[in-house]
Design a protein around this motif. Structure first.
Motif, PDB file in Angstrom:
ATOM      1  N   ASP A  89       0.823  -1.213  -0.003  1.00  0.00           N
ATOM      2  CA  ASP A  89       0.022   0.029  -0.069  1.00  0.00           C
ATOM      3  C   ASP A  89       0.878   1.377   0.091  1.00  0.00           C
ATOM      4  N   PRO A  90       0.733   2.201  -0.911  1.00  0.00           N
ATOM      5  CA  PRO A  90       1.766   3.248  -0.939  1.00  0.00           C
ATOM      6  C   PRO A  90       1.558   4.047   0.230  1.00  0.00           C
ATOM      7  N   ALA A  91       0.480   3.999   0.937  1.00  0.00           N
ATOM      8  CA  ALA A  91       0.565   4.641   2.453  1.00  0.00           C
ATOM      9  C   ALA A  91       1.530   4.266   3.161  1.00  0.00           C
ATOM     10  N   LEU A  92       2.004   2.987   3.029  1.00  0.00           N
ATOM     11  CA  LEU A  92       2.798   2.445   3.894  1.00  0.00           C
ATOM     12  C   LEU A  92       4.449   2.819   3.899  1.00  0.00           C
ATOM     13  N   GLN A  93       4.417   3.397   2.258  1.00  0.00           N
ATOM     14  CA  GLN A  93       5.845   3.772   1.739  1.00  0.00           C
ATOM     15  C   GLN A  93       6.443   5.168   2.274  1.00  0.00           C
ATOM     16  N   THR A  94       6.663   5.015   3.651  1.00  0.00           N
ATOM     17  CA  THR A  94       6.844   6.137   4.288  1.00  0.00           C
ATOM     18  C   THR A  94       8.235   6.389   4.855  1.00  0.00           C
ATOM     19  N   PRO A  95       8.777   7.404   5.145  1.00  0.00           N
ATOM     20  CA  PRO A  95      10.258   7.614   5.691  1.00  0.00           C
ATOM     21  C   PRO A  95      10.777   6.545   6.651  1.00  0.00           C
ATOM     22  N   ALA A  96       9.875   6.177   7.276  1.00  0.00           N
ATOM     23  CA  ALA A  96      10.244   5.168   8.562  1.00  0.00           C
ATOM     24  C   ALA A  96      10.207   3.846   7.900  1.00  0.00           C
ATOM     25  N   SER A  97       9.734   3.258   6.964  1.00  0.00           N
ATOM     26  CA  SER A  97       9.829   2.206   6.224  1.00  0.00           C
ATOM     27  C   SER A  97      10.927   2.062   5.296  1.00  0.00           C
ATOM     28  N   LYS A  98      11.273   3.365   4.736  1.00  0.00           N
ATOM     29  CA  LYS A  98      12.302   3.283   3.784  1.00  0.00           C
ATOM     30  C   LYS A  98      13.812   2.645   4.189  1.00  0.00           C
ATOM     31  N   VAL A  99      14.483   2.096   3.411  1.00  0.00           N
ATOM     32  CA  VAL A  99      15.635   1.421   3.681  1.00  0.00           C
ATOM     33  C   VAL A  99      16.660   2.363   2.942  1.00  0.00           C
ATOM     34  N   GLU A 100      17.418   2.956   3.859  1.00  0.00           N
ATOM     35  CA  GLU A 100      18.491   3.813   3.644  1.00  0.00           C
ATOM     36  C   GLU A 100      19.646   2.661   3.097  1.00  0.00           C
ATOM     37  N   GLY A 101      20.450   3.472   1.990  1.00  0.00           N
ATOM     38  CA  GLY A 101      21.652   2.665   1.447  1.00  0.00           C
ATOM     39  C   GLY A 101      21.412   1.757   0.246  1.00  0.00           C
ATOM     40  N   CYS A 102      20.098   2.191  -0.378  1.00  0.00           N
ATOM     41  CA  CYS A 102      19.547   1.537  -1.410  1.00  0.00           C
ATOM     42  C   CYS A 102      19.558   2.613  -2.599  1.00  0.00           C
ATOM     43  N   ALA A 103      20.090   2.303  -3.847  1.00  0.00           N
ATOM     44  CA  ALA A 103      20.114   3.271  -4.949  1.00  0.00           C
ATOM     45  C   ALA A 103      18.563   3.176  -5.431  1.00  0.00           C
ATOM     46  N   SER A 104      17.916   2.546  -5.370  1.00  0.00           N
ATOM     47  CA  SER A 104      16.297   2.347  -5.631  1.00  0.00           C
ATOM     48  C   SER A 104      15.574   2.755  -4.344  1.00  0.00           C
ATOM     49  N   GLN A 105      14.264   3.089  -4.530  1.00  0.00           N
ATOM     50  CA  GLN A 105      13.799   3.314  -3.378  1.00  0.00           C
ATOM     51  C   GLN A 105      13.102   1.956  -2.925  1.00  0.00           C
ATOM     52  N   VAL A 106      13.521   1.636  -1.605  1.00  0.00           N
ATOM     53  CA  VAL A 106      12.997   0.387  -0.940  1.00  0.00           C
ATOM     54  C   VAL A 106      12.149   0.654   0.291  1.00  0.00           C
ATOM     55  N   TRP A 107      11.351  -0.201   0.630  1.00  0.00           N
ATOM     56  CA  TRP A 107      10.581  -0.051   1.816  1.00  0.00           C
ATOM     57  C   TRP A 107      10.478  -1.210   2.505  1.00  0.00           C
ATOM     58  N   ILE A 108      10.541  -1.561   3.542  1.00  0.00           N
ATOM     59  CA  ILE A 108      10.319  -2.816   4.347  1.00  0.00           C
ATOM     60  C   ILE A 108       9.650  -2.477   5.563  1.00  0.00           C
ATOM     61  N   ILE A 109       8.645  -3.431   5.887  1.00  0.00           N
ATOM     62  CA  ILE A 109       7.786  -3.179   7.252  1.00  0.00           C
ATOM     63  C   ILE A 109       7.778  -4.754   7.872  1.00  0.00           C
ATOM     64  N   PRO A 110       8.232  -4.738   8.964  1.00  0.00           N
ATOM     65  CA  PRO A 110       8.172  -6.074   9.630  1.00  0.00           C
ATOM     66  C   PRO A 110       6.915  -6.567  10.204  1.00  0.00           C
ATOM     67  N   ARG A 111       6.656  -7.939  10.291  1.00  0.00           N
ATOM     68  CA  ARG A 111       5.529  -8.650  10.913  1.00  0.00           C
ATOM     69  C   ARG A 111       5.960  -9.676  11.714  1.00  0.00           C
ATOM     70  N   VAL A 112       5.441  -9.625  12.894  1.00  0.00           N
ATOM     71  CA  VAL A 112       5.637 -10.643  13.771  1.00  0.00           C
ATOM     72  C   VAL A 112       4.471 -11.156  14.263  1.00  0.00           C
ATOM     73  N   SER A 113       4.314 -12.639  13.970  1.00  0.00           N
ATOM     74  CA  SER A 113       3.145 -13.131  14.424  1.00  0.00           C
ATOM     75  C   SER A 113       3.518 -14.418  15.220  1.00  0.00           C
ATOM     76  N   GLU A 114       3.176 -14.750  16.352  1.00  0.00           N
ATOM     77  CA  GLU A 114       3.260 -15.919  17.107  1.00  0.00           C
ATOM     78  C   GLU A 114       4.804 -16.148  17.251  1.00  0.00           C
ATOM     79  N   GLY A 115       5.685 -15.271  17.350  1.00  0.00           N
ATOM     80  CA  GLY A 115       7.057 -15.259  17.494  1.00  0.00           C
ATOM     81  C   GLY A 115       7.753 -15.709  16.052  1.00  0.00           C
ATOM     82  N   ARG A 116       7.336 -15.594  14.858  1.00  0.00           N
ATOM     83  CA  ARG A 116       7.812 -15.667  13.840  1.00  0.00           C
ATOM     84  C   ARG A 116       7.854 -14.495  12.927  1.00  0.00           C
ATOM     85  N   PHE A 117       8.908 -14.262  12.169  1.00  0.00           N
ATOM     86  CA  PHE A 117       9.278 -13.140  11.623  1.00  0.00           C
ATOM     87  C   PHE A 117       8.652 -13.102  10.004  1.00  0.00           C
TER      88      PHE A 117
END
Length: 138
Positions: free
Chosen positions: A37-65
Motif C-alpha cells: 500500500d503506497p500509504a505504508l511507503q513512508t520515511p520510517a519504512s524506507k531502507v537507507e543505502g539503496c540506490a532504488s526506493q525500498v520499503w520494508i515493514i516487519p510483521r511478527v506473529s506468534e514469534g515468527r518473523f
C-alpha cells in the motif's frame, strides 16, 4: 539454515543456464509479490543505502518473523522476494543466526549485481536483522 522457499529459489537458479534467464526469474519473483500500500511507503519504512526506493515493514506473529516490502525497481523487487524467502517464517530469535552472505552467495548474486545493488541488498538484510532483533527483545 534456510527456508524451503529459499531452497526452491536456489534449485531454480541452479537449473537455469545463464544469468539472463536468472535475471528474468528474479524479475518474475518480484512481480509475483503483492504490492505494498503506497500509504505504508513512508520515511520510517524506507531502507537507507539503496540506490532504488525500498520499503520494508516487519510483521511478527506468534514469534515468527515476516515482512512486507516493495521497491520502485523491478529487479530490486525480485531481490526483496529472495530476501523474503530467506527470512519469512523463521522464529525471530533465529533471524540473526542466518548467514545471509553465505546463503545469498549460493545464488552468486554478488558476482552479477552492480555494486549499488549489492550495497542495497546488504542494507535490506541489515534492516531485517535489526527489526527482528527489536521484535525478539520486545
Amino acid at each position: 539454515m534456510s527456508t524451503e522457499a529459499f531452497e526452491d529459489i536456489v534449485e531454480t537458479f541452479e537449473f537455469l543456464d545463464d544469468w539472463e534467464e536468472r535475471y528474468r526469474h528474479l524479475i518474475e519473483l518480484g512481480k509475483a509479490m503483492p504490492a505494498m500500500d503506497p500509504a505504508l511507503q513512508t520515511p520510517a519504512s524506507k531502507v537507507e543505502g539503496c540506490a532504488s526506493q525500498v520499503w520494508i515493514i516487519p510483521r511478527v506473529s506468534e514469534g515468527r518473523f515476516d515482512f512486507i516490502g516493495d521497491s520502485d525497481a523491478v529487479i530490486v523487487r525480485g531481490l526483496i522476494a529472495v530476501v523474503h524467502a530467506l527470512y519469512s517464517g523463521l522464529p525471530v530469535a533465529q533471524v540473526a543466526a542466518v548467514d545471509a552472505q553465505a546463503e545469498l552467495g549460493r545464488l552468486s548474486l554478488n558476482d552479477h549485481l552492480s555494486s549499488q545493488r549489492s550495497n542495497g541488498l546488504r542494507a535490506m538484510v541489515a534492516r531485517i536483522r535489526e527489526q527482528a532483533a527489536t521484535a525478539a527483545a520486545g
